[in-house]
Scaffold this motif. Structure first.
Motif, PDB file in Angstrom:
ATOM      1  N   VAL A 138     -20.484  25.013 -34.448  1.00 36.11           N
ATOM      2  CA  VAL A 138     -19.903  23.674 -34.452  1.00 36.11           C
ATOM      3  C   VAL A 138     -19.155  23.520 -35.775  1.00 36.11           C
ATOM      4  O   VAL A 138     -19.731  23.725 -36.845  1.00 36.11           O
ATOM      5  N   ALA A 139     -17.874  23.193 -35.716  1.00 38.51           N
ATOM      6  CA  ALA A 139     -17.062  23.067 -36.929  1.00 38.51           C
ATOM      7  C   ALA A 139     -16.467  21.681 -37.006  1.00 38.51           C
ATOM      8  O   ALA A 139     -15.937  21.166 -36.015  1.00 38.51           O
ATOM      9  N   MET A 140     -16.538  21.068 -38.185  1.00 38.47           N
ATOM     10  CA  MET A 140     -15.989  19.732 -38.407  1.00 38.47           C
ATOM     11  C   MET A 140     -15.126  19.732 -39.659  1.00 38.47           C
ATOM     12  O   MET A 140     -15.446  20.407 -40.636  1.00 38.47           O
ATOM     13  N   VAL A 141     -14.031  18.982 -39.610  1.00 46.80           N
ATOM     14  CA  VAL A 141     -13.148  18.832 -40.764  1.00 46.80           C
ATOM     15  C   VAL A 141     -12.826  17.359 -40.941  1.00 46.80           C
ATOM     16  O   VAL A 141     -12.505  16.663 -39.968  1.00 46.80           O
ATOM     17  N   TYR A 142     -12.916  16.885 -42.177  1.00 52.83           N
ATOM     18  CA  TYR A 142     -12.566  15.512 -42.541  1.00 52.83           C
ATOM     19  C   TYR A 142     -11.469  15.589 -43.602  1.00 52.83           C
ATOM     20  O   TYR A 142     -11.473  16.487 -44.441  1.00 52.83           O
ATOM     21  N   SER A 143     -10.545  14.619 -43.580  1.00 48.07           N
ATOM     22  CA  SER A 143      -9.455  14.694 -44.541  1.00 48.07           C
ATOM     23  C   SER A 143      -8.975  13.317 -44.963  1.00 48.07           C
ATOM     24  O   SER A 143      -8.962  12.366 -44.170  1.00 48.07           O
ATOM     25  N   SER A 144      -8.565  13.218 -46.228  1.00 51.44           N
ATOM     26  CA  SER A 144      -7.909  12.021 -46.750  1.00 51.44           C
ATOM     27  C   SER A 144      -6.926  12.460 -47.825  1.00 51.44           C
ATOM     28  O   SER A 144      -6.920  13.619 -48.237  1.00 51.44           O
ATOM     29  N   ASP A 145      -6.072  11.541 -48.270  1.00 54.38           N
ATOM     30  CA  ASP A 145      -5.164  11.838 -49.385  1.00 54.38           C
ATOM     31  C   ASP A 145      -5.218  10.680 -50.372  1.00 54.38           C
ATOM     32  O   ASP A 145      -4.719   9.589 -50.074  1.00 54.38           O
ATOM     33  N   PRO A 146      -5.831  10.901 -51.534  1.00 52.43           N
ATOM     34  CA  PRO A 146      -6.005   9.800 -52.485  1.00 52.43           C
ATOM     35  C   PRO A 146      -4.725   9.333 -53.164  1.00 52.43           C
ATOM     36  O   PRO A 146      -4.752   8.337 -53.891  1.00 52.43           O
ATOM     37  N   SER A 147      -3.594  10.016 -52.932  1.00 53.47           N
ATOM     38  CA  SER A 147      -2.347   9.589 -53.574  1.00 53.47           C
ATOM     39  C   SER A 147      -1.571   8.580 -52.731  1.00 53.47           C
ATOM     40  O   SER A 147      -0.558   8.044 -53.187  1.00 53.47           O
ATOM     41  N   VAL A 148      -2.032   8.320 -51.498  1.00 49.68           N
ATOM     42  CA  VAL A 148      -1.249   7.526 -50.559  1.00 49.68           C
ATOM     43  C   VAL A 148      -2.089   6.392 -49.972  1.00 49.68           C
ATOM     44  O   VAL A 148      -3.277   6.567 -49.681  1.00 49.68           O
ATOM     45  N   GLY A 149      -1.462   5.224 -49.780  1.00 52.56           N
ATOM     46  CA  GLY A 149      -2.070   4.116 -49.050  1.00 52.56           C
ATOM     47  C   GLY A 149      -1.192   3.754 -47.869  1.00 52.56           C
ATOM     48  O   GLY A 149      -0.013   3.447 -48.038  1.00 52.56           O
ATOM     49  N   LEU A 150      -1.736   3.814 -46.661  1.00 48.54           N
ATOM     50  CA  LEU A 150      -0.964   3.528 -45.453  1.00 48.54           C
ATOM     51  C   LEU A 150      -1.660   2.532 -44.528  1.00 48.54           C
ATOM     52  O   LEU A 150      -0.994   1.815 -43.776  1.00 48.54           O
ATOM     53  N   VAL A 151      -2.990   2.507 -44.562  1.00 49.93           N
ATOM     54  CA  VAL A 151      -3.789   1.738 -43.611  1.00 49.93           C
ATOM     55  C   VAL A 151      -4.469   0.586 -44.350  1.00 49.93           C
ATOM     56  O   VAL A 151      -5.001   0.773 -45.449  1.00 49.93           O
ATOM     57  N   CYS A 152      -4.457  -0.592 -43.740  1.00 46.67           N
ATOM     58  CA  CYS A 152      -5.099  -1.749 -44.378  1.00 46.67           C
ATOM     59  C   CYS A 152      -6.584  -1.794 -44.042  1.00 46.67           C
ATOM     60  O   CYS A 152      -7.032  -1.226 -43.042  1.00 46.67           O
ATOM     61  N   ALA A 153      -7.333  -2.472 -44.876  1.00 47.60           N
ATOM     62  CA  ALA A 153      -8.736  -2.770 -44.562  1.00 47.60           C
ATOM     63  C   ALA A 153      -8.778  -3.788 -43.435  1.00 47.60           C
ATOM     64  O   ALA A 153      -7.844  -4.580 -43.259  1.00 47.60           O
ATOM     65  N   HIS A 154      -9.843  -3.768 -42.656  1.00 48.93           N
ATOM     66  CA  HIS A 154      -9.969  -4.753 -41.579  1.00 48.93           C
ATOM     67  C   HIS A 154      -9.995  -6.157 -42.175  1.00 48.93           C
ATOM     68  O   HIS A 154     -10.792  -6.458 -43.060  1.00 48.93           O
ATOM     69  N   GLY A 155      -9.096  -6.990 -41.687  1.00 51.03           N
ATOM     70  CA  GLY A 155      -8.994  -8.347 -42.209  1.00 51.03           C
ATOM     71  C   GLY A 155      -8.077  -8.478 -43.405  1.00 51.03           C
ATOM     72  O   GLY A 155      -7.858  -9.572 -43.925  1.00 51.03           O
ATOM     73  N   GLY A 156      -7.524  -7.331 -43.878  1.00 52.77           N
ATOM     74  CA  GLY A 156      -6.643  -7.343 -45.035  1.00 52.77           C
ATOM     75  C   GLY A 156      -5.196  -7.094 -44.649  1.00 52.77           C
ATOM     76  O   GLY A 156      -4.875  -6.842 -43.485  1.00 52.77           O
ATOM     77  N   ILE A 157      -4.324  -7.150 -45.641  1.00 53.59           N
ATOM     78  CA  ILE A 157      -2.889  -6.977 -45.432  1.00 53.59           C
ATOM     79  C   ILE A 157      -2.367  -5.709 -46.091  1.00 53.59           C
ATOM     80  O   ILE A 157      -1.584  -4.969 -45.502  1.00 53.59           O
ATOM     81  N   ASP A 158      -2.802  -5.422 -47.291  1.00 54.74           N
ATOM     82  CA  ASP A 158      -2.216  -4.351 -48.094  1.00 54.74           C
ATOM     83  C   ASP A 158      -2.680  -2.966 -47.647  1.00 54.74           C
ATOM     84  O   ASP A 158      -3.853  -2.773 -47.300  1.00 54.74           O
ATOM     85  N   PRO A 159      -1.794  -1.961 -47.686  1.00 54.19           N
ATOM     86  CA  PRO A 159      -2.206  -0.584 -47.365  1.00 54.19           C
ATOM     87  C   PRO A 159      -3.117  -0.028 -48.460  1.00 54.19           C
ATOM     88  O   PRO A 159      -2.803  -0.117 -49.643  1.00 54.19           O
TER      89      PRO A 159
END
Length: 351
Positions: A138-159
């Motif tokens: 079973v193989a799993m991969v998780y990924s993020s990029d700390p240099s970029v903001g694209l998605v807002c928090a739930h209930g928020g506006i800013d990426p």
């Protein structure tokens, strides 16, 4: 979609490896990166397939992206847990090394985990999985990029954060289950595609910088920028938001390098987890269960009789089988970009 010209997979492999090596990549790095990008193409992930070759090589030629295996630093290794610093080496090579390390821990002690910080773009997560499910892992991969903001928090506006995908490969008695899901309603790629086409998004999945939910991609590309809603949208986005925070913790948090460090160039944080069912209930018991569940799912009554229920990854694996048999269909723009890169490197074009 218009059917493109088909190319033999081995022909593409040789061509793309030569591009990377001529641009300065180590042979090992060129082979691994080519394999991952071609696999993404085979599985139908065309926004994360061979279209990335020219982008990656462009980054190499400017010096922003590295392509030497020796620059991938193994910071620590306990036998089960490993930390790598990619130093902006080509991302598919970094993640492949991390998965190999995690698989070694799994086959020796049941589970392995490897974390990479500062990898360059890592491509399609699903493209890494099948070699491990073929081994009963079973193989799993998780990924993020700390240099970029694209998605807002739930209930928020800013990426705030990136789409933060989760991918997993689950072995069965037959073809594996391959899932690759972002923690955002849509990807940045789709937003860009709709903008270029002058069409709205299929659903109102964006938040404008004024706090209005919208389906207009132009509302994302503003100053200040808009944002993508978390997975679940306006109604159920608290779920995708919570999972995105988990991905941030498992990637940048464990890597010891994240948003607090304010990195100024694309650099993925990625975590690979591999589990060997043989150390638990046994591989036969595991694949008996995964296969039984698969049969239940596939036998369930579809809402639309013309669209039977399918498993995650099933369509991609069918495309892969067809492409290996009949040739890989490439869009003309991808071919043109590859040939432009070949010309820049004074190599023969892909005919």
């Amino acid at each position: 979609m218009t059917e493109g010209k088909r190319y033999d997979a081995q022909t593409l492999t040789t061509f793309v490896e030569q591009l990377f090596e001529t641009a300065g990549a180590d042979a090992e790095v060129a082979q691994v990166v080519t394999r991952v990008l071609l696999e993404g193409e085979l599985l139908g992930h065309r926004t994360h397939g061979l279209n990335l070759v020219s982008r990656y090589i462009g980054g190499m030629l400017t010096g922003q992206v590295k392509a030497s295996a020796g620059l991938l630093e193994q910071v620590s290794d306990s036998g089960i847990s490993t930390l790598f610093d990619g130093h902006y080496v080509l991302g598919p090579y970094c993640v492949s090394r991390a998965l190999d390390s995690a698989a070694k821990g799994a086959t020796e002690q049941g589970i392995g985990i490897a974390v990479v910080r500062r990898a360059s773009h890592i491509g399609c997560l699903a493209a890494y999985l099948k070699p491990f499910t073929d081994r009963g892992l079973v193989a799993m991969v998780y990924s993020s990029d700390p240099s970029v903001g694209l998605v807002c928090a739930h209930g928020g506006i800013d990426p705030i954060y990136t789409p933060n995908p989760i991918a997993a490969g689950i072995p069965t008695r037959g073809e594996p289950i391959l899932l690759d899901v972002s923690m955002s309603t849509v990807t940045l790629g789709l937003v860009g595609q709709c903008r270029e086409a002058g069409s709205p998004l299929p659903h109102p999945v964006l938040m404008s910088n004024k706090g209005q939910v919208t389906d207009d991609p132009a509302d994302f590309f503003t100053t200040p920028p808009g944002s993508i809603l978390p997975l679940g949208g306006q109604a159920f986005g608290h779920k995708g938001f919570a999972l995105a925070i988990l991905v941030e913790a498992l990637t940048s948090g464990l890597a010891g390098h994240g948003r607090k460090d304010a990195p100024d160039q694309w650099g993925a944080s990625a975590t690979a987890v591999v589990i060997d069912p043989r150390f638990f209930g046994g591989l036969d018991a595991f694949t008996d269960e995964s296969s039984f569940l698969s049969k239940l799912i596939l036998a369930s009554r579809p809402v639309d009789p013309e669209r039977p229920v399918r498993l995650p990854g099933q369509a991609g694996l069918k495309l892969r089988e067809q492409a290996l048999r009949e040739g890989v269909s490439l869009a003309q723009k991808v071919v043109d970009d590859l040939n432009q890169t070949a010309g820049q490197l004074q190599l023969p074009a892909l005919s």
